[in-house]
Design an enzyme around this catalytic site. Structure first.
Site, PDB file in Angstrom:
ATOM      1  N   ASP A  78       0.843  -1.197   0.000  1.00  0.00           N
ATOM      2  CA  ASP A  78       0.000   0.000   0.000  1.00  0.00           C
ATOM      3  C   ASP A  78       0.879   1.247   0.000  1.00  0.00           C
ATOM      4  O   ASP A  78       2.109   1.137  -0.036  1.00  0.00           O
ATOM      5  CB  ASP A  78      -0.975  -0.015   1.191  1.00  0.00           C
ATOM      6  CG  ASP A  78      -2.331   0.565   0.781  1.00  0.00           C
ATOM      7  OD1 ASP A  78      -2.354   1.724   0.338  1.00  0.00           O
ATOM      8  OD2 ASP A  78      -3.350  -0.144   0.863  1.00  0.00           O
ATOM      9  N   HIS A 144      -2.771   3.278  -4.751  1.00  0.00           N
ATOM     10  CA  HIS A 144      -2.191   2.786  -3.487  1.00  0.00           C
ATOM     11  C   HIS A 144      -0.767   2.275  -3.703  1.00  0.00           C
ATOM     12  O   HIS A 144      -0.381   1.225  -3.178  1.00  0.00           O
ATOM     13  CB  HIS A 144      -3.078   1.683  -2.885  1.00  0.00           C
ATOM     14  CG  HIS A 144      -4.355   2.226  -2.300  1.00  0.00           C
ATOM     15  ND1 HIS A 144      -4.396   2.888  -1.089  1.00  0.00           N
ATOM     16  CD2 HIS A 144      -5.622   2.240  -2.778  1.00  0.00           C
ATOM     17  CE1 HIS A 144      -5.642   3.258  -0.837  1.00  0.00           C
ATOM     18  NE2 HIS A 144      -6.406   2.896  -1.851  1.00  0.00           N
ATOM     19  N   GLU A 208      -9.672   3.046  -5.586  1.00  0.00           N
ATOM     20  CA  GLU A 208      -9.231   4.399  -5.235  1.00  0.00           C
ATOM     21  C   GLU A 208      -7.994   4.830  -6.027  1.00  0.00           C
ATOM     22  O   GLU A 208      -6.971   5.191  -5.448  1.00  0.00           O
ATOM     23  CB  GLU A 208      -8.960   4.461  -3.717  1.00  0.00           C
ATOM     24  CG  GLU A 208     -10.211   4.121  -2.920  1.00  0.00           C
ATOM     25  CD  GLU A 208      -9.995   4.067  -1.408  1.00  0.00           C
ATOM     26  OE1 GLU A 208     -10.912   4.451  -0.682  1.00  0.00           O
ATOM     27  OE2 GLU A 208      -8.917   3.636  -0.945  1.00  0.00           O
TER      28      GLU A 208
HETATM   29  C1  ACM Z   1     -11.023  -0.315  -0.062  1.00  0.00           C
HETATM   30  O1  ACM Z   1     -11.499  -0.324   1.076  1.00  0.00           O
HETATM   31  N1  ACM Z   1     -10.401   0.777  -0.509  1.00  0.00           N
HETATM   32  C2  ACM Z   1     -11.124  -1.457  -0.940  1.00  0.00           C
END
Ligand code: ACM
Ligand code: ZN
Length: 441
Positions: A78, A144, A208
């Site tokens: 991440d 991410h 995201e």
């Molecule tokens: C997530 O919670 N961004 C998959």
């Protein structure tokens, strides 16, 4: 008797659970004929935001496995840390696995980080195999990825020099989808990770992924034009399809969060994982076109959420039909998964506090047919599980909770405990058993 070795294993877990409900020595005479409602019964753990040791990871796996969870979804990369060894790309570990400070608003200033070696990963996969659990790695892309970009700046559109993130949230620097070298990196790292995980599924995240940088990047814009794509959403579809082709060559099925379903041109042999609270019409479109999904509805299965926002009852009473999955399309649902994101979960006590008892609710929902479920029976039965958790030294949260959210109330309580409001967090205090739920009603 079981239809498979795994079936016998799940039967043994049932026997164990009966043990908690009795004195553990004598059993009522009974016959159980049982089978799971869903084939995919998942538990996820984010080791990117906060790192857990191999022993803690195994403890987590054992706890969920006793409740017949058969998928461990391991979130390994991440913005705030790259947590898996790479021999091909050593900077991912030297740079990407460490952040400058503890982060997430903590006052702790020491460097924070670590990663799992390939041997440790192999050890966990073998540990899971003995328990009939498949391990699905998640290497999140194209968003991410700040930790990866901090290690290799050329992966982003503008080659910006970044530090591994210490803040939560969504970060706008993502992998450039217009450079062939990005795909070389993605395929290279996927090949390295694939080797460690025999599971048929591979998770590439895809959630995201802001498009600010792609909008300004000549290479991303050229890729849109050259491939007749409409916009950046379709560029993510192009990215996903390319990664999917690579995974398919390696006999893997791609899983991605439901954001990846937004592109029109998407191979439907991928699996969408539906997590967002806002209804996403692309999920229904995906299953109507033959795709499969996993349900991880935020309001029921996000255990990083506060106990009063995602209650045990929310988890237990979740029904796909209420989340716009048509009743006649339930065959497209592989199963459910609970999510244990770790921005606000720093250690194993907090983790177990959050998963126990909501995790028991999800485990029962994903195993038992809707027709035999009863929340009042469940609430009664978990009292015995708590004795068992106590014996194992596992912290657990209250099953129902009414916390006042108002600031003045919290400030008063914080003062009583000699804490600043900034440090005060009811759940944290409870997880440490400093206070119990009665104090904060
Ligand atoms: C997530 O919670 N961004 C998959
Ligand atoms: Zn770009």
């Amino acid at each position: 008797k079981g239809g498979s070795q795994a079936g016998v294993w799940w039967g043994l877990q049932t026997l164990l659970q009966i043990c908690y409900q009795t004195d553990g020595k004598t059993f009522p005479g009974l016959i159980i004929k049982d089978k799971p409602a869903f084939a995919y019964r998942g538990a996820h753990l984010d080791c990117g935001r906060h790192f857990f040791s191999i022993e803690e990871v195994k403890r987590f796996i054992d706890l969920v496995n006793m409740h017949k969870i058969n998928i461990f979804h391991w979130h390994l990369t991440d913005d705030q840390g790259w947590r898996i060894e790479s021999e091909k790309y050593p900077e991912l570990n030297r740079v990407g696995s460490y952040r400058d400070s503890w982060g997430f608003g903590s006052k702790r200033t020491e460097r924070y980080g670590g990663y799992f070696t390939k041997d440790e990963i192999r050890d966990v996969v073998a540990f899971c195999k003995e328990r009939f659990i498949d391990v699905i790695p998640e290497i999140d892309m194209p968003g991410h990825t700040v930790a990866a970009i901090a290690a290799y700046p050329e992966l982003s559109c503008r080659g910006k020099k970044l530090r591994v993130e210490t803040r939560p949230g969504i970060h706008k620097d993502i992998l450039c989808a217009g450079k062939e070298s990005t795909f070389e990196f993605c395929f290279g790292i996927l090949d390295e990770v694939i080797e460690l995980f025999p599971c048929e599924y591979f998770h590439i995240g895809g959630d995201e992924a802001p498009t600010h940088e792609w909008k300004k990047c000549p290479l991303c814009q050229k890729t849109i034009k050259d491939n007749g794509l409409k916009d950046e959403v379709e560029l993510q579809g192009y990215f996903t399809n390319k990664v999917n082709e690579h995974l398919k060559k390696n006999n893997k099925t791609l899983i991605g969060w439901n954001e990846i379903l937004a592109s029109k041109y998407l191979d439907r042999d991928i699996v969408g994982q539906y997590w967002t609270s806002q209804k996403d019409p692309n999920v229904v479109k995906h299953i109507k076109e033959g795709g499969k999904i996993i349900l991880s509805c935020h309001s029921a299965f996000y255990f990083d959420m506060k106990l009063y926002d995602v209650t045990t009852k929310n988890s237990y009473t979740f029904r796909p039909e209420e989340h716009e999955i048509p009743k006649d399309m339930l065959d497209s649902v592989l199963g459910y998964e609970c999510e244990n994101w770790s921005e606000w979960t720093e250690n194993k006590d907090e983790l177990f506090f959050k998963i126990f008892t909501r995790g028991l609710a999800v485990a029962e929902c994903v195993w038992s047919d809707d027709s035999v479920k009863s929340f009042s029976s469940f609430k009664q039965r978990i009292q015995k599980h708590k004795e068992f958790a106590d014996a194992l030294g596992i912290f657990y949260g209250p099953d129902e909770i009414t916390l006042k959210k108002n600031y003045r109330f919290k400030k008063k309580l914080a003062k009583e405990y000699g804490l600043s409001i900034h440090d005060f967090n009811c759940e944290y205090l409870m997880s440490k058993r400093y206070i119990n739920v009665e104090h904060i009603k």
